[in-house]
Design an enzyme around this catalytic site. Structure first.
Site, PDB file in Angstrom:
ATOM      1  N   HIS A 128      10.615 -16.671 -18.045  1.00  8.48           N
ATOM      2  CA  HIS A 128      10.043 -18.090 -18.493  1.00  8.48           C
ATOM      3  C   HIS A 128       8.902 -17.708 -19.311  1.00  8.48           C
ATOM      4  CE1 HIS A 128       7.788 -21.871 -18.076  1.00  8.48           C
ATOM      5  NE2 HIS A 128       6.892 -21.187 -17.812  1.00  8.48           N
ATOM      6  N   ARG A 164      18.188 -19.692 -20.643  1.00  6.55           N
ATOM      7  CA  ARG A 164      17.337 -18.885 -21.262  1.00  6.55           C
ATOM      8  C   ARG A 164      17.540 -17.406 -20.650  1.00  6.55           C
ATOM      9  NH1 ARG A 164      13.534 -17.851 -17.079  1.00  6.55           N
ATOM     10  NH2 ARG A 164      12.756 -19.807 -16.215  1.00  6.55           N
ATOM     11  N   TYR A 179      13.854 -14.689  -8.802  1.00  5.87           N
ATOM     12  CA  TYR A 179      14.360 -15.663  -8.586  1.00  5.87           C
ATOM     13  C   TYR A 179      15.830 -15.833  -9.096  1.00  5.87           C
ATOM     14  CZ  TYR A 179      12.402 -16.935 -13.236  1.00  5.87           C
ATOM     15  OH  TYR A 179      12.344 -17.159 -14.418  1.00  5.87           O
TER      16      TYR A 179
HETATM   17  C1  LIG Z   1       1.601 -31.161 -16.336  1.00  2.00           C
HETATM   18  C2  LIG Z   1       2.101 -29.724 -15.944  1.00  2.00           C
HETATM   19  N1  LIG Z   1       2.674 -29.299 -14.660  1.00  2.00           N
HETATM   20  C3  LIG Z   1       2.851 -28.053 -14.393  1.00  2.00           C
HETATM   21  C4  LIG Z   1       2.768 -27.302 -15.334  1.00  2.00           C
HETATM   22  C5  LIG Z   1       3.133 -25.750 -14.984  1.00  2.00           C
HETATM   23  N2  LIG Z   1       4.164 -25.377 -15.626  1.00  2.00           N
HETATM   24  C6  LIG Z   1       4.382 -24.758 -16.625  1.00  2.00           C
HETATM   25  S1  LIG Z   1       5.869 -24.324 -17.316  1.00  2.00           S
HETATM   26  C7  LIG Z   1       6.619 -25.295 -16.209  1.00  2.00           C
HETATM   27  C8  LIG Z   1       8.145 -25.439 -16.229  1.00  2.00           C
HETATM   28  C9  LIG Z   1       8.805 -26.437 -17.034  1.00  2.00           C
HETATM   29  O1  LIG Z   1      10.037 -26.307 -17.121  1.00  2.00           O
HETATM   30  P1  LIG Z   1      10.913 -27.197 -18.029  1.00  2.00           P
HETATM   31  O2  LIG Z   1      10.321 -28.477 -18.177  1.00  2.00           O
HETATM   32  O3  LIG Z   1      12.506 -27.077 -17.582  1.00  2.00           O
HETATM   33  O4  LIG Z   1      10.767 -26.264 -19.407  1.00  2.00           O
HETATM   34  P2  LIG Z   1      11.147 -24.720 -19.837  1.00  2.00           P
HETATM   35  O5  LIG Z   1       9.993 -23.962 -19.399  1.00  2.00           O
HETATM   36  O6  LIG Z   1      12.304 -24.405 -18.943  1.00  2.00           O
HETATM   37  O7  LIG Z   1      11.483 -24.695 -21.146  1.00  2.00           O
HETATM   38  C10 LIG Z   1       5.788 -25.904 -15.337  1.00  2.00           C
HETATM   39  C11 LIG Z   1       5.783 -26.556 -14.061  1.00  2.00           C
HETATM   40  C12 LIG Z   1       2.248 -27.651 -16.713  1.00  2.00           C
HETATM   41  N3  LIG Z   1       2.345 -26.642 -17.639  1.00  2.00           N
HETATM   42  N4  LIG Z   1       2.078 -28.933 -16.863  1.00  2.00           N
END
Ligand SMILES: Cc1ncc(C[n+]2csc(CCOP(=O)(O)OP(=O)(O)O)c2C)c(N)n1
Length: 356
Positions: free
Chosen positions: A256, A252, A265
């Protein structure tokens, strides 16, 4: 493990065709169709980030850089299939038939933004990480039991593969041979956590081995590699031959979400540098140039059409009747509990300007 799951590519970063297996299928028509879908998605993405900055929609999750992964995979689906997206998959939902204004309504916090068009099985974006994988498996299993040949596709990030729901979804799908495609976009980060700090697995695709299902790794910025690999996985699922895990390696370019600052970061210069060779749109432009079918005038015309279409969607989103604030309280339980009643009263009195 990286050797066992090599990254499949059809067109390299310089626009050279390096795998001619699907050569005859890459027609000028398909090229222009996929490019147009990606440009439309990118235009929406940039507009949405600007709308958030102007306070016209809420927090937004940009996907710039991931257009090929989303457009390529969603283009391989047929009407009647099921899509389970996350908060970052608007290029996929747009490609599968969501309207631009629906996507904008979602980011305005409106429940109407979760409703797909008639006949399109698109679930609301999953915000809890990985919860949509067991849902996708369940829907696929239901289709199998009904004797239909419909399939599900679940979208998720690299971070999601560290959640229990990822493993439950894959295990269940493997045991019951559910017609589901698990489509991972490995964009290198789970918010601020780089993949190396999150797992010792060298690839996401190798996680398929634990469930004895097929796993493939593709260049997620190569729209053709994504399209043909997803098509293969979908056809396999449709024939009753079970699930596949696809890892689309991507990046990306932005934050985020609009509430995040990637400079804290991640080396942004490195990110800008990466774009020069990996940008999924530039790659197709270069390929088309080499094929002698690229015209700047055509791009300008497509860009203009996309902008006009998006401006219309913004007007539609902003003209939407004001939401009824009672909705968020009245649909929690059939009989509201005292806590909900108290919250509702406090909120309404605050809206009336009274001190609580
Ligand atoms: C069950 C849960 N735990 C924590 C979060 C907080 N959270 C939001 S986005 C994220 C990271 C997700 O990363 P990834 O799966 O790699 O997807 P990306 O955002 O990079 O598309 C987290 C930990 C959440 N939304 N749901």
């Amino acid at each position: 493990m990286e050797k066992e799951f090599p990254i499949k590519q059809i067109i390299d970063g310089n626009g050279n065709l390096i795998d001619s297996t699907f050569g005859s299928e890459i027609t000028e028509e398909l090229l222009k169709e996929l490019y147009t879908k990606m440009l439309r998605a990118r235009t929406l993405d940039r507009k949405s980030a600007n709308l958030q900055r102007q306070g016209r929609i809420g927090t937004y999750a940009p996907f710039e850089g991931q257009e090929a992964a989303q457009v390529g995979s969603a283009s391989a689906l047929e009407k009647g299939d099921w899509m389970f997206p996350t908060y970052r998959d608007h290029a996929a939902t747009l490609t599968f038939g969501h309207s631009l204004s629906t996507i904008l309504l979602y980011w305005k916090g409106r429940v109407e933004g979760c409703v797909p068009p008639e006949g399109k099985n698109i679930f609301p974006p999953a915000v809890p990480i990985a919860t949509q994988l067991p849902h996708a498996t369940g829907a696929a299993l239901a289709e199998k039991r009904k004797g239909s040949d419909r399939v599900s596709i679940a979208y998720f990030g690299d971070g999601a593969t560290s959640e229990g729901d990822f493993h439950e979804g894959l295990n269940f799908a493997s045991v019951f041979k559910a017609p589901v495609v698990f489509f991972n976009q490995n964009n290198g980060y789970a918010i601020s956590v780089p993949i190396e700090k999150q797992m010792n697995s060298k690839t996401i695709a190798q996680k398929s081995v634990s469930y004895d299902i097929d796993g493939v790794r593709v260049d997620g910025n190569d729209v053709f590699a994504v399209y043909f690999e997803t098509k293969k996985a979908i056809e396999k699922a449709r024939k009753g031959e079970g699930p596949t895990l696809i890892e689309a390696v991507t990046w990306r370019y932005g934050a985020h979400t609009t509430a995040d600052d990637p400079t804290k970061y991640r080396d942004q210069e490195l990110s800008a540098e990466k774009r020069k060779l990996t940008d999924p749109l530039l790659r197709i432009e270069r390929y088309m140039e080499k094929q002698g079918v690229w015209e700047e005038g055509w791009k300008a015309q497509v860009q203009k059409q996309c902008e006009e279409e998006i401006e219309k969607a913004v007007v539609e989103m902003e003209a939407y009747p004001e939401a009824d604030v009672n909705d968020i309280f009245d649909h929690v339980f059939e009989e509201p509990t005292w806590t909900i009643k108290q919250q509702k009263e406090a909120f309404l009195s605050m809206k009336r300007g009274e001190t609580v």
